[in-house]
Design a protein around this motif. Structure first.
Motif, PDB file in Angstrom:
ATOM      1  N   CYS A 113       0.836  -1.202   0.000  1.00 38.88           N
ATOM      2  CA  CYS A 113       0.000   0.000   0.000  1.00 38.88           C
ATOM      3  C   CYS A 113       0.872   1.253   0.000  1.00 38.88           C
ATOM      4  CB  CYS A 113      -0.900   0.025   1.230  1.00 38.88           C
ATOM      5  SG  CYS A 113      -2.270  -1.148   1.170  1.00 38.88           S
ATOM      6  N   VAL A 114       0.478   2.248  -0.785  1.00 37.84           N
ATOM      7  CA  VAL A 114       1.238   3.486  -0.871  1.00 37.84           C
ATOM      8  C   VAL A 114       0.842   4.486   0.209  1.00 37.84           C
ATOM      9  CG1 VAL A 114       1.649   3.241  -3.339  1.00 37.84           C
ATOM     10  CG2 VAL A 114      -0.416   4.422  -2.536  1.00 37.84           C
ATOM     11  N   ALA A 115      -0.315   4.276   0.817  1.00 37.10           N
ATOM     12  CA  ALA A 115      -0.793   5.177   1.863  1.00 37.10           C
ATOM     13  C   ALA A 115      -1.870   4.457   2.667  1.00 37.10           C
ATOM     14  CB  ALA A 115      -1.340   6.471   1.271  1.00 37.10           C
ATOM     15  N   GLY A 116      -2.190   5.017   3.822  1.00 38.94           N
ATOM     16  CA  GLY A 116      -3.232   4.397   4.619  1.00 38.94           C
ATOM     17  C   GLY A 116      -3.452   5.108   5.938  1.00 38.94           C
ATOM     18  N   VAL A 117      -4.499   4.701   6.613  1.00 41.05           N
ATOM     19  CA  VAL A 117      -4.861   5.221   7.932  1.00 41.05           C
ATOM     20  C   VAL A 117      -5.282   4.056   8.809  1.00 41.05           C
ATOM     21  CG1 VAL A 117      -5.567   7.527   7.152  1.00 41.05           C
ATOM     22  CG2 VAL A 117      -7.222   5.646   7.122  1.00 41.05           C
ATOM     23  N   ASN A 118      -5.490   4.339  10.092  1.00 41.11           N
ATOM     24  CA  ASN A 118      -6.072   3.321  10.959  1.00 41.11           C
ATOM     25  C   ASN A 118      -7.499   3.030  10.504  1.00 41.11           C
ATOM     26  OD1 ASN A 118      -6.472   6.122  12.189  1.00 41.11           O
ATOM     27  ND2 ASN A 118      -8.027   4.932  13.264  1.00 41.11           N
ATOM     28  N   GLY A 119      -8.045   1.899  10.915  1.00 44.21           N
ATOM     29  CA  GLY A 119      -9.326   1.467  10.369  1.00 44.21           C
ATOM     30  C   GLY A 119     -10.526   1.689  11.269  1.00 44.21           C
ATOM     31  N   GLY A 120     -11.274   0.592  11.511  1.00 42.24           N
ATOM     32  CA  GLY A 120     -12.538   0.684  12.217  1.00 42.24           C
ATOM     33  C   GLY A 120     -12.415   0.521  13.720  1.00 42.24           C
ATOM     34  N   PHE A 121     -13.562   0.551  14.377  1.00 41.54           N
ATOM     35  CA  PHE A 121     -13.624   0.457  15.837  1.00 41.54           C
ATOM     36  C   PHE A 121     -13.413  -0.981  16.296  1.00 41.54           C
ATOM     37  CE2 PHE A 121     -15.987   4.188  14.560  1.00 41.54           C
ATOM     38  CZ  PHE A 121     -15.548   5.152  15.452  1.00 41.54           C
TER      39      PHE A 121
END
Length: 283
Positions: A113-121
């Motif tokens: 992956c070239v980018a990302g964030v944290n996900g769900g609860f």
């Protein structure tokens, strides 16, 4: 009741202004005041924003929005991408005390992956809240909790963001997070968003024309403020946000963007271990 009119000698029509009409006019003015205040509270870019080529398939930006009414400023890391060139990937870090990858950077690099964030609860025992699909594997189940009002997912047709009640489960979904609340719908902030509990926030938004953005705020703000910012023209995005949804925020907020060779990646580390991540990978 219709207002009586009188015809003068000049042939012009003159309206008589009754006390009842005066009261109605005052009432209308009072009703318009909240709308005027709402427009005054609209968020704007802080300074002159960098010009962004919206035709680019991938871009990073660090933007700051300001609220003119009180001068409050919100800064966020943003990764812009298009659905024609990229897909979503949900990375499951597992429920063991030690996550499958030690850092966000290690996790996103491992799956390309070239980018990302944290996900769900997730719950205290690391079990996710709501349905999660990672690499086609289903984790947990679909839930009807009020918070989990929407679904962001990826299938062979592209990327989709829909209300929970409109989601139709089907084969071919390879990445999915049930999350919420919805922040923007049809270009407007969703009513009833919480105006308390300011904290760092994570989100994903789209113009519904193939442009998408994932973001993580470096500043604390409420859900109502986040919805207003995303719905304000040019405050965070160079295009009109049609819909947006909240991801897990607070101490879970994290961001990663892999810049060109020779440059250090942009990283914002969560303050605690999270259950899953939402990344973008090339198609």
């Amino acid at each position: 009741m219709r207002t009586p009119i009188r015809q003068g000698q000049t042939g012009r029509v003159r309206r008589s202004w009754s006390p009842r009409q005066a009261s109605s006019g005052l009432l209308l003015w009072a009703l318009l005041l909240p709308a005027t205040s709402a427009l005054a509270a609209e968020w704007t870019p802080a300074g002159e924003p960098e010009r962004q080529d919206i035709s680019a398939d991938l871009a990073y930006a660090k933007r700051t929005a300001v609220r003119p009414s009180d001068g409050k400023r919100i800064t966020a890391h943003l990764a812009f991408f298009t659905s024609r060139a990229f897909r979503l990937e949900v990375i499951d870090l597992g429920a063991d005390p030690e996550p499958a990858y030690p850092t966000l950077e290690a996790a996103f690099r491992a799956v390309g992956c070239v980018a990302g964030v944290n996900g769900g609860f997730f719950h205290p025992d690391w079990q996710p809240s709501g349905l999660v699909i990672s690499k086609g594997r289903r984790i947990n189940r679909f839930e009807t909790a009020k918070l989990l009002s929407g679904v962001i997912y990826n299938d062979d047709r592209g990327i989709h963001l829909v209300r929970r009640g409109r989601f139709q489960d089907h084969k071919g979904i390879n990445a999915l997070l049930q999350t919420g609340p919805y922040l923007v719908e049809d270009g407007r902030p969703v009513r009833g968003l919480s105006a308390s509990d300011p904290r760092r926030r994570t989100f994903i938004a789209t113009d519904w024309r193939g442009h998408w953005v994932i973001g993580a705020s470096m500043s604390s703000l409420t859900l109502a403020e986040l919805g207003a910012i995303l719905a304000s023209p040019d405050a965070m995005t160079p295009w009109r946000v049609d819909r947006a949804i909240n991801l897990d925020g607070g101490s879970s907020t994290g961001f990663y963007f892999d810049r060109s060779a020779g440059q250090a990646p942009v990283t914002l580390h969560p303050w605690k271990r999270v259950r899953n991540l939402l990344g973008i990978c090339t198609r």
